[in-house]
Structures are given as C-alpha cells and as structure tokens.
Write a protein that holds these residues in place. Sequence first.
Motif, short mmCIF file in Angstrom:
data_model
loop_
_atom_site.label_atom_id
_atom_site.label_comp_id
_atom_site.label_asym_id
_atom_site.label_seq_id
_atom_site.Cartn_x
_atom_site.Cartn_y
_atom_site.Cartn_z
N HIS A 1 0.79 -1.23 0.00
CA HIS A 1 0.00 0.00 0.00
C HIS A 1 0.83 1.29 0.00
N ASN A 2 2.08 1.22 0.46
CA ASN A 2 2.83 2.47 0.63
C ASN A 2 4.20 2.51 -0.02
N ILE A 3 4.95 1.42 0.03
CA ILE A 3 6.33 1.44 -0.44
C ILE A 3 6.44 1.16 -1.94
N HIS A 4 5.69 0.18 -2.43
CA HIS A 4 5.81 -0.27 -3.82
C HIS A 4 5.65 0.87 -4.83
N ASP A 5 4.61 1.67 -4.68
CA ASP A 5 4.33 2.71 -5.68
C ASP A 5 5.42 3.77 -5.76
N VAL A 6 6.15 3.99 -4.67
CA VAL A 6 7.16 5.04 -4.65
C VAL A 6 8.53 4.54 -5.11
N ILE A 7 8.97 3.39 -4.59
CA ILE A 7 10.34 2.94 -4.90
C ILE A 7 10.42 1.52 -5.43
N GLY A 8 9.28 0.85 -5.62
CA GLY A 8 9.29 -0.55 -6.03
C GLY A 8 10.05 -0.84 -7.31
N ASN A 9 9.97 0.07 -8.28
CA ASN A 9 10.63 -0.16 -9.58
C ASN A 9 12.05 0.39 -9.64
N MET A 10 12.52 0.97 -8.54
CA MET A 10 13.88 1.49 -8.52
C MET A 10 14.90 0.37 -8.33
N ILE A 11 16.12 0.57 -8.85
CA ILE A 11 17.22 -0.36 -8.58
C ILE A 11 17.60 -0.16 -7.11
N ILE A 12 17.76 -1.25 -6.37
CA ILE A 12 17.93 -1.15 -4.92
C ILE A 12 19.14 -0.31 -4.52
N SER A 13 20.21 -0.39 -5.29
CA SER A 13 21.42 0.36 -4.96
C SER A 13 21.29 1.85 -5.24
N GLU A 14 20.21 2.25 -5.91
CA GLU A 14 20.01 3.66 -6.25
C GLU A 14 19.02 4.36 -5.31
N VAL A 15 18.47 3.62 -4.36
CA VAL A 15 17.52 4.23 -3.41
C VAL A 15 18.28 5.08 -2.41
N LYS A 16 17.83 6.31 -2.23
CA LYS A 16 18.46 7.27 -1.33
C LYS A 16 17.52 7.57 -0.14
N PRO A 17 18.07 8.16 0.92
CA PRO A 17 17.21 8.52 2.07
C PRO A 17 16.01 9.38 1.67
N MET A 18 16.21 10.27 0.67
CA MET A 18 15.09 11.15 0.27
C MET A 18 13.93 10.34 -0.31
N HIS A 19 14.24 9.22 -0.95
CA HIS A 19 13.16 8.39 -1.49
C HIS A 19 12.37 7.72 -0.37
N CYS A 20 13.08 7.25 0.66
CA CYS A 20 12.41 6.62 1.80
C CYS A 20 11.58 7.64 2.57
N GLN A 21 12.10 8.87 2.66
CA GLN A 21 11.33 9.93 3.32
C GLN A 21 10.07 10.24 2.53
N GLN A 22 10.17 10.18 1.21
CA GLN A 22 9.02 10.43 0.35
C GLN A 22 7.92 9.40 0.60
N VAL A 23 8.31 8.15 0.83
CA VAL A 23 7.34 7.10 1.14
C VAL A 23 6.52 7.51 2.36
N LEU A 24 7.20 7.96 3.40
CA LEU A 24 6.52 8.34 4.65
C LEU A 24 5.71 9.63 4.49
N ASN A 25 6.25 10.58 3.74
CA ASN A 25 5.54 11.85 3.55
C ASN A 25 4.21 11.66 2.85
N ARG A 26 4.16 10.72 1.91
CA ARG A 26 2.92 10.47 1.17
C ARG A 26 1.84 9.86 2.06
N MET A 27 2.23 9.34 3.20
CA MET A 27 1.27 8.71 4.11
C MET A 27 0.63 9.69 5.08
N GLU A 28 1.18 10.88 5.15
CA GLU A 28 0.82 11.82 6.20
C GLU A 28 -0.68 12.11 6.30
#
Length: 375
Positions: free
Chosen positions: A98-125
């Motif tokens: 429900h929350n993580i897949h849509d934001v970073i699911g298609n990204m290459i794992i080594s290219e995920v940055k802290p800002m992307h993880c923060q974006q996952v949480l921000n979208r849930m607010e």
Amino acid sequence: MGKILKGKELGAGIVQRKDGKYAARFVSKTKKRTEKHFDKLSEAKKWLAEAKYEDEHNNIGASSQMTVDAWFDFWIHEIKEKTTRPNTVRNYRERYKHNIHDVIGNMIISEVKPMHCQQVLNRMEEKYKGSTMEQCRITMVSMFSYAQENQIIPVSPVIKSVKCPKKAEKKIRFLTLEEQEKFLEIAKGTSNYYQFALILQTGLRTGELIGLKWEDIDFRKRTISIKRSMEFRYENQKFVIGEPKSKSGYRTIPMTQTAYDILKVKEGERHTRKVVDFRYKDFVFINKTGMPTKNSTYDSTLYKLADKAGIPRFSMHTLRHTFATRAIEAGMKPKTLQEILGHANIGITMNLYVHITEDEKEKEIKKFEQAFKIG
C-alpha cells in the motif's frame, strides 16, 4: 537483436542509445522488466549475464542491480516467512503493497536514497495514523538493513534523519462507565454479547479471543491461557492461526467471577450445538454456522450496537482499552496490567496509563473545585 549506432549487432537485450550509453534490458521469469544504462559495452554485457544467471538459478548473488520489488519478494519469502511471526509478516506485506511499492518498487535497490524513503513516509501523512507510518518505516529499516548485511547495498538508505511526519497525538478511546453500561444493555442477547463482555473482563485482543480453545480454559484454577492468535485472511478466504503478537503475548490471565460465568455459559452451549465445522470444534467462540466469527464482523456489529445505544462508534480495540481503564481506575499497578494485557514493554502500558490518569486528574480537580466553591 540490439545494435550499436553504426549498425553492428550486440546480441539480445543490449542496444546503444543516441547519447552513446548502452542500455541492457532484462525480463525475469516473473515477467519483471529491468533496464540499466552503462558507459561501457563490457559492463552492460556483464550485468545482463549476471542477471540472467541469477534469475535462472534463483541466486541473488551480486544483485545490487535488482529492483526493490525483486528484493522485497526474496526477503519476505525466503527470510521473513521462515523466521518471523505471521502477524509481523502480514504487516510488512501490507505496508509494502500500500505504501512502499508505488514510490520505490521499480527502482534499482542500490540507487535508493534517504530522500526516497522519506518520500514514502511523507505520502502517508494525510491518510494514515502515526503508528501505521511507523510500521512502514520499520518495514523499510528491516528490508534494507538485511540487504546491507548481505552486501547487496553498501549502506541502508533508511538513516536516522528518515522520520515519520509528526501528527497530533490521538486520544485513546475507551468507554466511560455510563457508555459501557448502555452498550452492554443493548448488546445483551445478541450473538456476540459474551465475546464483547469477556474482553471487558480480560483485555484480550480480537485475534486472541477468536483463537481461544477449551484447552486454554482452567476452571479449577480460574485462569485463561493465551497461546495463539487467529484471524480471517480475505486474500485466501480462510482463518489463519499464528502466535500471539509478541513473546509477552503468551500469558495466563486470572478470571474475574463475570469471566468465569461467561465461559461456563459457553461451555454449556458447546454440547448443544447442531452445526459444528470439525476444524473448529475445540474453539470457544463459534457462531451459528459452526465457524469462528471474522474479525471485521465483530467491528461492524459494534458500530450497529453503538448506534442503537446512542454512543459514538468504537472498535474491538476500544473494549480492550476500556478494560485497561477500569483496571487503572481500580488501582491496578502498571506492571501487573502490562502482564495481563501482554504488552511487550512497560512503555506501551505507561502511555495508556498516562492518558487515562490525565483524564482522572481533570475529574478530581473538578470535584475539588465544586467542594470548595465559595459564593
């Protein structure tokens, strides 16, 4: 077949782009498409060969180029399902879907940055409670930490600065004595009355109530042993038995006289049931169809009963909080309450305790005000 800009064949899966970079494309056995760009043809060929080998042999090896989706599938199936409690695995799945897949699911794992993880949480607010956002953060911490430990990525992107957006703390909902009396009066005689009344006497979680078996009831010692949790899974349309929420969820609860009387009534009904599904014959709470009642059915029933009683709607968890409230009002020590509720640590109990005692302070100061009012 891919080609370089001058027309030379490169083989399947590799093409040269107009900017001179080489694009390597790969579709796994699960039909997931991954594309990676390289400056050198040798790098593109190496990555493609490794990706195909890993997919063919189910080997995650040097998989820093796999997508987050692919890593989550491996992590949840090969690691968590084999080492973690079912309820926790379910939480991981729900937060990822429900929350993580849509934001970073298609990204290459080594290219995920802290800002992307923060974006996952921000979208849930806007839509989610603070506790649900924290569940999502914990899911990302766990899945990326495991990737780091296995040298899939050099460092986890979920660093200390990745935090859940602050939300106004919700007041814990529990029934006042007046609301409790109104509710029980309306609920009396309904099919789930004894379940509701038992939670108000024991503080059981819904899953613990549903999973209660007769072997857990000791009428001689007047105790209830909590050994399992059970819930209905809509994705596969069946009840699933799991462990309690945490190790502290395994506990023995002394019966009040009311709890004893409730269970004696249910014991008497046990031998007069006309319809019983053989799979559930040893469970305490069985409905007219011979099966346990679904978790969601309990909540929807409560909404209807609350409307009839003329009180604000509430959930099954409110009944558990109400038990805790009555226990605190009666002077029960926090450590004792923690053990009865099966809280993993005293901090959870104290949070509840503080909320309730704050309300009590307001009531007491009003009594003081009235008692010493002059003029």
